[in-house]
Design an enzyme around this catalytic site. Structure first.
Site, PDB file in Angstrom:
ATOM      1  N   GLY A 123      10.973  27.179 -11.822  1.00 55.21           N
ATOM      2  CA  GLY A 123      11.287  27.333 -10.278  1.00 55.21           C
ATOM      3  C   GLY A 123      12.614  26.372 -10.010  1.00 55.21           C
ATOM      4  NE  ARG A 152       7.606  29.302 -12.751  1.00 50.94           N
ATOM      5  CZ  ARG A 152       7.605  29.331 -11.424  1.00 50.94           C
ATOM      6  NH1 ARG A 152       7.461  30.550 -10.785  1.00 50.94           N
ATOM      7  NH2 ARG A 152       7.690  28.230 -10.665  1.00 50.94           N
ATOM      8  N   GLY A 188      10.835  22.341 -15.997  1.00 56.81           N
ATOM      9  CA  GLY A 188       9.684  21.685 -15.743  1.00 56.81           C
ATOM     10  C   GLY A 188       8.990  21.797 -16.969  1.00 56.81           C
ATOM     11  CG  ASP A 189       4.564  20.498 -18.345  1.00 54.48           C
ATOM     12  OD1 ASP A 189       4.913  19.776 -18.997  1.00 54.48           O
ATOM     13  OD2 ASP A 189       3.312  20.932 -18.332  1.00 54.48           O
ATOM     14  N   GLY A 190       6.622  23.779 -18.413  1.00 51.38           N
ATOM     15  CA  GLY A 190       6.384  25.131 -18.963  1.00 51.38           C
ATOM     16  C   GLY A 190       7.841  25.343 -19.849  1.00 51.38           C
ATOM     17  CB  THR A 193       9.612  20.653 -11.339  1.00 47.25           C
ATOM     18  OG1 THR A 193       8.417  20.955 -10.703  1.00 47.25           O
ATOM     19  CG2 THR A 193       9.383  19.339 -12.210  1.00 47.25           C
ATOM     20  CG  ASP A 228       5.545  21.170  -8.904  1.00 49.50           C
ATOM     21  OD1 ASP A 228       5.868  21.626  -7.718  1.00 49.50           O
ATOM     22  OD2 ASP A 228       5.162  22.081 -10.039  1.00 49.50           O
ATOM     23  CG  ASP A 233       4.836  18.634 -12.880  1.00 50.76           C
ATOM     24  OD1 ASP A 233       5.842  18.903 -13.054  1.00 50.76           O
ATOM     25  OD2 ASP A 233       3.835  19.737 -12.719  1.00 50.76           O
ATOM     26  NE  ARG A 244       4.584  12.019  13.530  1.00 53.84           N
ATOM     27  CZ  ARG A 244       3.379  11.342  13.286  1.00 53.84           C
ATOM     28  NH1 ARG A 244       2.373  11.069  14.136  1.00 53.84           N
ATOM     29  NH2 ARG A 244       3.062  11.217  11.886  1.00 53.84           N
ATOM     30  NE  ARG A 299       3.971  25.112 -11.471  1.00 56.59           N
ATOM     31  CZ  ARG A 299       3.930  26.641 -11.506  1.00 56.59           C
ATOM     32  NH1 ARG A 299       2.542  27.040 -11.359  1.00 56.59           N
ATOM     33  NH2 ARG A 299       5.056  27.221 -11.329  1.00 56.59           N
ATOM     34  N   GLY A 303       3.291   8.819   8.095  1.00 57.40           N
ATOM     35  CA  GLY A 303       2.170   8.248   9.179  1.00 57.40           C
ATOM     36  C   GLY A 303       1.176   9.191   9.411  1.00 57.40           C
TER      37      GLY A 303
END
Ligand code: F6P
Length: 318
Positions: free
Chosen positions: A11, A72, A102-104, A126, A128, A130, A155, A172, A186
């Site tokens: 991504g 990807r 990212g991770d992948g 990423t 995310d 993560d 809001r 994810r 908030g």
């Protein structure tokens, strides 16, 4: 002159373009020849690899996404195509590679580097957030600011119209975006994959708040929870008794003008990655930790799923 290439995988995030810009500038400053690999690992397979110049990166620092594309790649999962990718790098005499992803993407890189003699550095990128071992991934700050602006705008309607809004963030399996947004906006409710919940436990509190005069609520939910966000809207309507709407933020979180923080982090990540490669400290992921930048072995990074920051989590539990 040694050749160095960069690619973006997975991504896209806001911050990739500032990183690409500094990559070209710093590589040239270090006497290297910079190359762009277009469309991630697909570009390696397709030999879509081209020398980059200053003019390629003029005017991109303020743009989200990535000028060199991202993807990807299914094909990169196959050994045969990874060999083609390696051959293409060799053909151009490129012996250093920087991967923003990212991770992948890092898992793919880990396998690739075990099969072939390549020198690389990974840069966590990423929304995310993560990536195991790294406190920060490029693009997170811009995504959080976009989410903040969306929640602030919603809001206005929620409070004017007396509604509950369920706002779904990306991420994810990781609740970082949702939790950070909850703590900084908030909101009244936050649901993330890392914390078990039942909606029943909140019912009395929300009903009481309404009896006390509250006329709207904001709930931030991570896409990774095991429940459909639309069901949370129904719960507000049926159990709490307030008209409710769902807003799925979706891909607006990935784009947009990169924040100052992401531009600066892009600069630093690239600096550390090129320095590491030139120092011979290759096959690492440049991680941002509580004690600054650290080069971590890719194996350590991909061998574990990142745990959500315990301090942030404790605020949710408090
Ligand atoms: O990993 C980044 C991310 O934006 C996730 O938050 C999200 O689940 C996924 O990518 C969406 O992927 P796609 O752009 O392929 O729909």
């Amino acid at each position: 002159m040694r050749n160095i290439a960069i690619l973006c995988s997975g991504g896209d995030v806001s911050g990739m373009n500032p990183a690409i810009k500094h990559f070209v500038e710093y590589a040239l400053q270090k006497g290297l020849t910079p190359y762009f690999v277009y469309n991630g690992y697909e570009g390696l397979i397709e030999n879509n690899i081209h020398e980059a110049t200053y003019s390629d990166v003029a005017g991109i620092i303020n743009r989200g996404g990535t000028k060199i594309g991202s993807a990807r790649s299914e094909r990169f999962l196959s050994e045969r195509y990874r060999s083609v990718a390696y051959y293409n790098l060799k053909l151009l005499d490129i012996d250093m590679l920087i991967v923003l992803g990212g991770d992948g993407s890092f898992r793919g890189l880990d396998v690739f580097s075990k099969e072939h003699d390549i020198k690389f550095c990974g840069i966590p990128a990423t929304i995310d957030n993560d990536i195991n071992q790294s406190e920060y991934s490029l693009g997170v700050d811009t995504a959080l600011n976009i989410i903040k602006n969306a929640i602030d705008a919603i809001r206005d309607t929620a409070s004017s119209f007396g509604r509950a809004f369920v706002i779904e963030t990306m991420g994810r399996e990781c609740g970082y975006l949702a939790l950070t947004s909850y703590l900084t906006s908030g909101a009244e409710l936050c649901l993330i994959p890392e914390k078990h919940y039942t909606l029943d436990e909140y019912e009395a509190k929300f009903k009481q708040a309404m009896q006390d005069g509250r006329n709207y609520f904001i709930a931030i939910v991570a896409e990774g929870i095991r429940q459909d966000s639309a069901d949370i809207v129904k719960w507000f309507e049926k159990k709490v008794g307030i008209e409710s709407r769902l807003t799925v933020l979706g891909h607006i979180q990935r784009g947009g003008n990169p924040s100052v923080y992401d531009r600066l982090m892009a600069y630093k990540f690239i600096h550390h990655a090129i320095d590491a490669l030139l120092d011979g400290d290759s096959n690492k992921v440049i991680c941002y930790t509580k004690s600054g930048f650290q080069n971590k072995s890719i194996n350590d990074v991909v061998s574990k799923t990142k745990e959500l920051d315990q301090e942030l989590l404790s605020y949710l539990e408090a």
